[in-house]
Design a protein around this motif. Structure first.
Motif, PDB file in Angstrom:
ATOM      1  N   LEU A 132      40.633  42.625  43.050  1.00  7.30           N
ATOM      2  CA  LEU A 132      39.459  43.398  42.606  1.00  7.30           C
ATOM      3  C   LEU A 132      40.164  43.125  41.266  1.00  7.30           C
ATOM      4  O   LEU A 132      38.608  42.702  40.749  1.00  7.30           O
ATOM      5  CB  LEU A 132      40.846  44.294  42.230  1.00  7.30           C
ATOM      6  N   LEU A 133      40.558  41.704  40.147  1.00  2.89           N
ATOM      7  CA  LEU A 133      40.051  41.160  39.608  1.00  2.89           C
ATOM      8  C   LEU A 133      39.713  39.952  39.217  1.00  2.89           C
ATOM      9  O   LEU A 133      38.296  39.923  38.637  1.00  2.89           O
ATOM     10  CB  LEU A 133      41.503  40.391  38.876  1.00  2.89           C
ATOM     11  N   ILE A 134      39.091  39.685  40.866  1.00  2.00           N
ATOM     12  CA  ILE A 134      37.524  38.700  41.211  1.00  2.00           C
ATOM     13  C   ILE A 134      36.838  39.616  41.205  1.00  2.00           C
ATOM     14  O   ILE A 134      36.065  39.678  40.307  1.00  2.00           O
ATOM     15  CB  ILE A 134      38.122  38.183  42.158  1.00  2.00           C
ATOM     16  N   LEU A 135      36.823  40.934  41.566  1.00  2.00           N
ATOM     17  CA  LEU A 135      35.429  42.256  41.557  1.00  2.00           C
ATOM     18  C   LEU A 135      35.255  42.418  40.584  1.00  2.00           C
ATOM     19  O   LEU A 135      33.678  42.335  40.026  1.00  2.00           O
ATOM     20  CB  LEU A 135      35.452  42.775  42.366  1.00  2.00           C
ATOM     21  N   VAL A 136      35.705  42.403  39.567  1.00  2.00           N
ATOM     22  CA  VAL A 136      35.725  42.981  37.960  1.00  2.00           C
ATOM     23  C   VAL A 136      34.906  41.721  37.515  1.00  2.00           C
ATOM     24  O   VAL A 136      33.989  42.012  36.763  1.00  2.00           O
ATOM     25  CB  VAL A 136      37.121  43.284  37.313  1.00  2.00           C
ATOM     26  N   MET A 137      35.202  40.550  37.966  1.00  2.00           N
ATOM     27  CA  MET A 137      34.906  38.941  36.719  1.00  2.00           C
ATOM     28  C   MET A 137      33.377  38.750  37.114  1.00  2.00           C
ATOM     29  O   MET A 137      32.696  38.414  36.677  1.00  2.00           O
ATOM     30  CB  MET A 137      36.131  38.406  37.038  1.00  2.00           C
ATOM     31  N   ASP A 138      33.228  39.342  38.177  1.00  2.00           N
ATOM     32  CA  ASP A 138      32.098  39.181  39.295  1.00  2.00           C
ATOM     33  C   ASP A 138      30.975  39.428  38.686  1.00  2.00           C
ATOM     34  O   ASP A 138      29.996  39.635  38.149  1.00  2.00           O
ATOM     35  CB  ASP A 138      32.332  39.205  40.651  1.00  2.00           C
ATOM     36  N   GLN A 139      31.661  41.233  38.928  1.00  2.00           N
ATOM     37  CA  GLN A 139      30.270  42.331  37.698  1.00  2.00           C
ATOM     38  C   GLN A 139      29.699  42.422  36.763  1.00  2.00           C
ATOM     39  O   GLN A 139      29.184  42.230  36.314  1.00  2.00           O
ATOM     40  CB  GLN A 139      31.427  43.290  37.893  1.00  2.00           C
ATOM     41  N   VAL A 140      31.407  41.311  35.804  1.00  2.96           N
ATOM     42  CA  VAL A 140      30.779  41.880  34.865  1.00  2.96           C
ATOM     43  C   VAL A 140      30.037  40.348  34.403  1.00  2.96           C
ATOM     44  O   VAL A 140      29.004  40.567  33.268  1.00  2.96           O
ATOM     45  CB  VAL A 140      32.632  41.300  33.732  1.00  2.96           C
ATOM     46  N   VAL A 141      30.180  39.538  35.066  1.00  3.41           N
ATOM     47  CA  VAL A 141      28.993  38.251  35.037  1.00  3.41           C
ATOM     48  C   VAL A 141      27.728  38.546  35.536  1.00  3.41           C
ATOM     49  O   VAL A 141      26.731  37.754  35.122  1.00  3.41           O
ATOM     50  CB  VAL A 141      30.129  36.638  35.888  1.00  3.41           C
ATOM     51  N   ASP A 142      27.899  38.918  36.135  1.00  3.05           N
ATOM     52  CA  ASP A 142      26.300  39.660  37.531  1.00  3.05           C
ATOM     53  C   ASP A 142      25.619  39.999  35.757  1.00  3.05           C
ATOM     54  O   ASP A 142      24.634  39.862  35.605  1.00  3.05           O
ATOM     55  CB  ASP A 142      26.784  40.053  38.329  1.00  3.05           C
ATOM     56  N   ARG A 143      26.450  41.590  35.395  1.00  3.84           N
ATOM     57  CA  ARG A 143      25.677  41.911  34.336  1.00  3.84           C
ATOM     58  C   ARG A 143      25.702  41.195  32.865  1.00  3.84           C
ATOM     59  O   ARG A 143      24.377  41.895  32.689  1.00  3.84           O
ATOM     60  CB  ARG A 143      26.485  43.316  33.844  1.00  3.84           C
TER      61      ARG A 143
END
Length: 64
Positions: free
Chosen positions: A45-56
């Motif tokens: 979940l932490l990796i998913l959140v970080m990925d979404q933040v970087v993507d946005r």
């Protein structure tokens, strides 16, 4: 000569696993497995959140 050493190593390994290793109980094993699954889910979940933040952030930067 090497074959005898190999057989000796196998025998010593078996003896160590059989008589010197303390194996966990079923309860300990289940508890450890649950802890590992929970930790894995949290890390995912932490990796998913970080990925979404970087993507946005990248979409924002490149849209300027």
């Amino acid at each position: 000569m090497k074959k005898l050493k190999l057989l000796t190593n196998i025998e010593e390994s078996y003896d160590e696993l059989r008589y010197k290793t303390s194996w966990p109980t079923r309860k300990q094993l289940v508890k450890s497995a649950i802890i590992v699954m929970i930790a894995s889910a949290i890390i995912a979940l932490l990796i998913l959140v970080m990925d979404q933040v970087v993507d946005r952030l990248m979409h924002f930067i490149y849209s300027l």
